[in-house]
Write a protein that holds these residues in place. Sequence first.
Motif, mmCIF file in Angstrom:
data_model
loop_
_atom_site.group_PDB
_atom_site.id
_atom_site.type_symbol
_atom_site.label_atom_id
_atom_site.label_comp_id
_atom_site.label_asym_id
_atom_site.label_seq_id
_atom_site.Cartn_x
_atom_site.Cartn_y
_atom_site.Cartn_z
ATOM 1 N N LYS A 89 123.458 120.097 86.101
ATOM 2 C CA LYS A 89 122.205 119.558 86.596
ATOM 3 C C LYS A 89 122.351 118.056 86.842
ATOM 4 C CE LYS A 89 119.237 117.850 83.493
ATOM 5 N NZ LYS A 89 119.054 117.298 82.150
ATOM 6 N N LYS B 245 110.771 112.351 74.193
ATOM 7 C CA LYS B 245 111.781 111.504 73.542
ATOM 8 C C LYS B 245 111.078 110.625 72.514
ATOM 9 C CE LYS B 245 115.408 111.578 76.918
ATOM 10 N NZ LYS B 245 116.355 112.505 76.280
ATOM 11 N N HIS C 123 122.315 124.040 80.007
ATOM 12 C CA HIS C 123 122.984 124.248 78.712
ATOM 13 C C HIS C 123 122.066 124.910 77.681
ATOM 14 C CE1 HIS C 123 121.224 120.398 77.381
ATOM 15 N NE2 HIS C 123 121.530 120.757 76.156
ATOM 16 N N TYR C 124 120.742 124.899 77.933
ATOM 17 C CA TYR C 124 119.857 125.611 77.002
ATOM 18 C C TYR C 124 120.128 127.124 77.043
ATOM 19 C CZ TYR C 124 117.105 121.831 75.088
ATOM 20 O OH TYR C 124 116.709 120.730 74.367
ATOM 21 N N GLU D 194 112.796 115.314 70.709
ATOM 22 C CA GLU D 194 114.035 114.570 70.481
ATOM 23 C C GLU D 194 113.727 113.271 69.766
ATOM 24 O OE1 GLU D 194 117.212 114.776 73.552
ATOM 25 O OE2 GLU D 194 115.454 114.786 74.842
ATOM 26 N N ASP E 208 113.899 115.945 83.803
ATOM 27 C CA ASP E 208 115.067 115.968 82.919
ATOM 28 C C ASP E 208 115.062 117.202 82.020
ATOM 29 O OD1 ASP E 208 117.398 114.771 81.713
ATOM 30 O OD2 ASP E 208 116.148 114.279 79.985
ATOM 31 N N HIS F 230 115.255 123.162 81.502
ATOM 32 C CA HIS F 230 115.409 123.757 80.162
ATOM 33 C C HIS F 230 114.150 124.477 79.671
ATOM 34 C CE1 HIS F 230 118.975 121.427 80.289
ATOM 35 N NE2 HIS F 230 118.499 120.305 79.804
ATOM 36 N N LYS G 126 122.738 128.112 74.488
ATOM 37 C CA LYS G 126 122.474 128.000 73.047
ATOM 38 C C LYS G 126 122.393 129.405 72.443
ATOM 39 C CE LYS G 126 120.139 123.575 73.370
ATOM 40 N NZ LYS G 126 120.680 122.579 72.448
ATOM 41 N N ARG H 185 120.863 105.407 79.561
ATOM 42 C CA ARG H 185 120.769 106.178 80.802
ATOM 43 C C ARG H 185 119.601 105.737 81.683
ATOM 44 N NH1 ARG H 185 119.601 111.643 78.806
ATOM 45 N NH2 ARG H 185 120.599 112.662 80.566
HETATM 46 C C1 BG6 Z 1 119.861 117.037 78.661
HETATM 47 C C2 BG6 Z 1 118.977 115.889 79.025
HETATM 48 O O1 BG6 Z 1 119.887 117.988 79.686
HETATM 49 O O2 BG6 Z 1 119.381 117.649 77.469
HETATM 50 C C3 BG6 Z 1 118.904 114.879 77.898
HETATM 51 O O3 BG6 Z 1 119.470 115.244 80.184
HETATM 52 C C4 BG6 Z 1 118.500 115.562 76.616
HETATM 53 O O4 BG6 Z 1 117.985 113.839 78.196
HETATM 54 C C5 BG6 Z 1 119.371 116.773 76.340
HETATM 55 O O5 BG6 Z 1 118.659 114.608 75.558
HETATM 56 C C6 BG6 Z 1 118.841 117.549 75.155
HETATM 57 O O6 BG6 Z 1 119.744 118.553 74.827
HETATM 58 P P1 BG6 Z 1 119.844 119.138 73.365
HETATM 59 O O7 BG6 Z 1 120.888 120.200 73.463
HETATM 60 O O8 BG6 Z 1 120.238 117.977 72.462
HETATM 61 O O9 BG6 Z 1 118.500 119.640 73.011
#
Ligand code: BG6
Length: 487
Positions: free
Chosen positions: A150, A342, A180-181, A218, A237, A242, A184, A225
């Motif tokens: 992404k 965040k 990437h979610y 988070e 983002d 996600h 998991k 960034r």
């Molecule tokens: C990323 C975002 O895709 O996912 C980041 O760009 C974010 O901003 C991150 O911190 C969160 O991923 P995870 O796996 O730590 O929940």
Amino acid sequence: MEATTFVLFGATGDLAKRKIYPALYNLFVDQKLPQSFSVIGLGRRELSDKTFQANVEQSLLMFSRREAKDPVLMNNFLRAFRYSVLDVSRKEDYQKLLHLIEQQEEEQRTVPNRMFYLSVGPEFFETITANILESGLGSANGWKRLVIEKPFGHDLQSARDLNENLSKAFKEDEIFRVDHYLGKPMVQKLEVLQQNNPVLQALWNNRYIANVQITANEIVGVEERAGYYDHVGAIRDMFQNHMLQLLMMLTIHLPNNSTSENIRFKKKQVMESLEKLQKEDVKSHVIRGQYGPGTIEGKTVVGYLSEPNIAATSRNDTFIAAKLQIDNYFWRGVPFYIRTGKRMKDKSTRIVIEFKEPLKQSGANHDNKTPNLLVFEISPHEGISLQLNTRDHLNKGELKPMHIDFRESRDHVPEAYENLISHALHGDSAFFAHWDEVELSWQWVQPILDAYEENQVPLHLYAAGTYGPAESDDLLAQDGYHWWFDD
Ligand code: BG6
């Protein structure tokens, strides 16, 4: 598994070091890589194979979940790594790359199966894929696959344009869009849990479920960034990709032995059933926030506007909470509350399913009953818990909630990237975002982007180290609910 050449664009970048090399190493230790497997790292800098291998080793020592200390294993792993200089817009570099790959395939007498992994900024996606096509790198006798990170577009139109360009070089079933979610482990288990447990199957609908809360909080702020984040915000983002993927994975109803086609078809149906927001409705369904200064885990942190390289006038969102409804047979009437931010109080990604209270609904007296909750903890810990009501004989026999907890041991949990790379090597696209899902997600999000752009949605300031603006609580309170576990 079939022989594969893994061609990595952006081989000296951060993602490669932190995620891709450690994932490859752990797959190697678990014997989940093809017998015949080679990696060609590409980057702008001149590097010898030796230096490249030493850099890969360094990243494993720092970021691998397993200690990378066995010299024999390490040598065997690193042997597969080669490096080639490549400037993404220089045609000769692609010819040189083609030559190198063909030479290796010939030496190893392997079928030319090639996986192109684009671990580079989105501004390079189109140039690289066009050059892969033009150079002949992709037209081999084996298969070719494109793995792409992404962000996939900046809004609906740019995502469509990007997809159109990519599809000149790769067919849809050759494109693996990483979210990437979806890698998991707990997210991958949602489908298995639902398919194999009649108890869950029976309850997975609006008859029993009162509301669903999906949270990704988070602790980190914008970090270094600013250049990227200040243009995207929480909506692009995290939310468009996600969070909506979590929603899809949770709400699909699958037949037994589902294929990746079934899964993606059902996900698409969920997105099609999402009640659309008109631009005018955004402010009553979406809470937009930005963090101010505050304290997290005992440390004072600055507000978003004081972060390095953020303009003092930025109206970028670092928090979003939204209420969504799925208009289908299973979910009609169940509110889905989704939030991500965040600089929140803690790091937690979880899904909470709150069940209906039949007694309360019928107006009967129901002691101190708390609703049944089913909680999927996704990160930082993996687990499932169920809240039930029981009687406390030590305390006048009053009703009290009891928790049944299951927590996955950390050592056994593979990283998202291990799962995803392994699936891509097998050609299994179940846990990658199909274009239909991406397009429908942008479509759903577009009115929010427009409303933000036109400043129709207030930007609420929240103190760092909290659970976001109070208005996010009001979003649930107006329906008689509250966010669980905000304490
Ligand atoms: C990323 C975002 O895709 O996912 C980041 O760009 C974010 O901003 C991150 O911190 C969160 O991923 P995870 O796996 O730590 O929940």
